[in-house]
Design an enzyme around this catalytic site. Sequence first.
Site, PDB file in Angstrom:
ATOM      1  N   ASN A  95       0.826  -1.208   0.000  1.00 27.39           N
ATOM      2  CA  ASN A  95       0.000   0.000   0.000  1.00 27.39           C
ATOM      3  C   ASN A  95       0.859   1.257   0.000  1.00 27.39           C
ATOM      4  O   ASN A  95       1.936   1.299   0.593  1.00 27.39           O
ATOM      5  CB  ASN A  95      -0.932   0.007   1.217  1.00 27.39           C
ATOM      6  CG  ASN A  95      -1.921  -1.144   1.161  1.00 27.39           C
ATOM      7  OD1 ASN A  95      -2.123  -1.730   0.105  1.00 27.39           O
ATOM      8  ND2 ASN A  95      -2.538  -1.464   2.282  1.00 27.39           N
ATOM      9  N   ASP A  97      -0.705   4.277   0.752  1.00 25.32           N
ATOM     10  CA  ASP A  97      -1.576   5.291   1.365  1.00 25.32           C
ATOM     11  C   ASP A  97      -1.079   5.816   2.717  1.00 25.32           C
ATOM     12  O   ASP A  97      -1.615   6.797   3.240  1.00 25.32           O
ATOM     13  CB  ASP A  97      -3.010   4.756   1.499  1.00 25.32           C
ATOM     14  CG  ASP A  97      -3.104   3.465   2.324  1.00 25.32           C
ATOM     15  OD1 ASP A  97      -2.269   3.240   3.221  1.00 25.32           O
ATOM     16  OD2 ASP A  97      -4.046   2.678   2.073  1.00 25.32           O
ATOM     17  N   HIS A 112       5.802  -0.764  -2.767  1.00 25.64           N
ATOM     18  CA  HIS A 112       5.372  -0.042  -3.967  1.00 25.64           C
ATOM     19  C   HIS A 112       5.475   1.472  -3.822  1.00 25.64           C
ATOM     20  O   HIS A 112       4.871   2.202  -4.596  1.00 25.64           O
ATOM     21  CB  HIS A 112       3.938  -0.465  -4.341  1.00 25.64           C
ATOM     22  CG  HIS A 112       3.871  -1.851  -4.903  1.00 25.64           C
ATOM     23  ND1 HIS A 112       2.712  -2.579  -5.021  1.00 25.64           N
ATOM     24  CD2 HIS A 112       4.846  -2.658  -5.392  1.00 25.64           C
ATOM     25  CE1 HIS A 112       2.974  -3.762  -5.539  1.00 25.64           C
ATOM     26  NE2 HIS A 112       4.259  -3.841  -5.775  1.00 25.64           N
ATOM     27  N   CYS A 123      18.318  13.935 -10.646  1.00 25.18           N
ATOM     28  CA  CYS A 123      19.124  14.422  -9.504  1.00 25.18           C
ATOM     29  C   CYS A 123      19.248  13.390  -8.408  1.00 25.18           C
ATOM     30  O   CYS A 123      20.061  13.571  -7.508  1.00 25.18           O
ATOM     31  CB  CYS A 123      18.479  15.553  -8.762  1.00 25.18           C
ATOM     32  SG  CYS A 123      17.934  16.939  -9.488  1.00 25.18           S
TER      33      CYS A 123
HETATM   34  P1  OAD Z   1      -6.143  -5.473  -5.117  1.00 25.82           P
HETATM   35  O1  OAD Z   1      -7.124  -4.364  -5.320  1.00 25.82           O
HETATM   36  O2  OAD Z   1      -5.623  -6.156  -6.314  1.00 25.82           O
HETATM   37  O3  OAD Z   1      -6.759  -6.585  -4.165  1.00 25.82           O
HETATM   38  C1  OAD Z   1      -7.388  -6.254  -2.958  1.00 25.82           C
HETATM   39  C2  OAD Z   1      -7.750  -7.566  -2.288  1.00 25.82           C
HETATM   40  O4  OAD Z   1      -8.294  -7.257  -1.005  1.00 25.82           O
HETATM   41  C3  OAD Z   1      -8.804  -8.397  -3.008  1.00 25.82           C
HETATM   42  O5  OAD Z   1      -8.330  -9.730  -3.137  1.00 25.82           O
HETATM   43  C4  OAD Z   1     -10.032  -8.321  -2.106  1.00 25.82           C
HETATM   44  O6  OAD Z   1     -10.801  -9.526  -2.126  1.00 25.82           O
HETATM   45  C5  OAD Z   1      -9.390  -8.089  -0.746  1.00 25.82           C
HETATM   46  N1  OAD Z   1     -10.248  -7.357   0.223  1.00 25.82           N
HETATM   47  C6  OAD Z   1     -11.068  -6.309   0.012  1.00 25.82           C
HETATM   48  N2  OAD Z   1     -11.615  -5.868   1.151  1.00 25.82           N
HETATM   49  C7  OAD Z   1     -11.122  -6.658   2.142  1.00 25.82           C
HETATM   50  C8  OAD Z   1     -11.315  -6.706   3.563  1.00 25.82           C
HETATM   51  N3  OAD Z   1     -12.115  -5.857   4.217  1.00 25.82           N
HETATM   52  N4  OAD Z   1     -10.643  -7.667   4.266  1.00 25.82           N
HETATM   53  C9  OAD Z   1      -9.819  -8.547   3.626  1.00 25.82           C
HETATM   54  N5  OAD Z   1      -9.613  -8.537   2.291  1.00 25.82           N
HETATM   55  C10 OAD Z   1     -10.241  -7.614   1.553  1.00 25.82           C
HETATM   56  O7  OAD Z   1      -4.958  -4.853  -4.210  1.00 25.82           O
HETATM   57  P2  OAD Z   1      -3.442  -5.351  -4.075  1.00 25.82           P
HETATM   58  O8  OAD Z   1      -3.350  -6.824  -4.034  1.00 25.82           O
HETATM   59  O9  OAD Z   1      -2.879  -4.583  -2.941  1.00 25.82           O
HETATM   60  O10 OAD Z   1       0.187  -0.996  -7.089  1.00 25.82           O
HETATM   61  O11 OAD Z   1      -2.821  -4.820  -5.424  1.00 25.82           O
HETATM   62  C11 OAD Z   1      -1.448  -4.961  -5.664  1.00 25.82           C
HETATM   63  C12 OAD Z   1      -0.903  -3.750  -6.389  1.00 25.82           C
HETATM   64  O12 OAD Z   1      -1.659  -3.532  -7.569  1.00 25.82           O
HETATM   65  C13 OAD Z   1      -1.044  -2.460  -5.601  1.00 25.82           C
HETATM   66  O13 OAD Z   1       0.043  -2.243  -4.732  1.00 25.82           O
HETATM   67  C14 OAD Z   1      -1.115  -1.399  -6.662  1.00 25.82           C
HETATM   68  C15 OAD Z   1      -1.883  -2.105  -7.756  1.00 25.82           C
HETATM   69  O14 OAD Z   1      -1.601  -1.751  -9.056  1.00 25.82           O
HETATM   70  C16 OAD Z   1       0.584   0.268  -6.786  1.00 25.82           C
HETATM   71  O15 OAD Z   1      -0.078   1.075  -6.192  1.00 25.82           O
HETATM   72  C17 OAD Z   1       1.909   0.650  -7.233  1.00 25.82           C
END
Ligand code: OAD
Length: 232
Positions: A95, A97, A112, A123
Amino acid sequence: MSLSLREYSRVVFFTGAGLSAESGVPTYRGSGGIWDSYDYRDYACQSAFERDPGKVLDFHEERRSVALSCEPNDAHRRIARFASGSSSSLILTQNIDGLQQRAGAGRVLELHGSLWRLRCDPCGKVREDLASPQYSTRHCDCGRILRPDIVWFEDLLDSSLLESAIRAISDCDCLLSVGTSASVYPAAELPLIAMQAGATTIEINLEETPLSPLYHHSLQGKASEILSELIS
Ligand code: OAD
């Protein structure tokens, strides 16, 4: 649930956007996901930045605005508390954020990058830029336009950060993955290192992911609810 993180001394928390979902920060994939509304080729890659830096910076300011309007949730706080009481544990997040830090976590490896930093590659300067949705400046002292210090699509991960992550994962006795779709590489394959090294591996997600069958425990539900049982 009889499973408790208190039985482990070297826990790696491997977190993704689902951890911040309960705070109101949109995830990337799934319904309402960021990449449903925005094409990453226009907003989250180096070529988009070179083509139209203003558009890319506006997008990231919007993301900062959303993050600032959200508060850390109970899952962030439980992870932060556990990690501060366990010097050999580590929080490794995808994350950008900053909510995990706002929940009181000390050291967080941000695989990330961060919405709260900008950098100038020519620079080599990195500028922390906190507090408001707008960047305090879009320009480096050298006059060039600063870019968000984020690992965009097609960028490489920072190699020393990745080495630290791999070292911690290879040596942990428990890896807990929280709220990640396991779809973005190479981050997605990091839990496999813990699996191969013999650590106990746990996944928390609302749904099954491609890696779910490989975890010792794949727990379906909200991060805050399951973490309240794992870390009581
Ligand atoms: P995703 O948006 O791909 O996946 C989020 C996951 O969280 C999903 O599998 C959901 O089912 C799960 N989820 C949602 N709400 C939840 C909750 N309350 N409790 C538990 N699980 C929950 O996000 P990431 O896997 O983080 O890159 O994505 C990976 C990367 O793709 C990110 O870091 C981002 C993006 O492109 C950058 O920002 C550079």
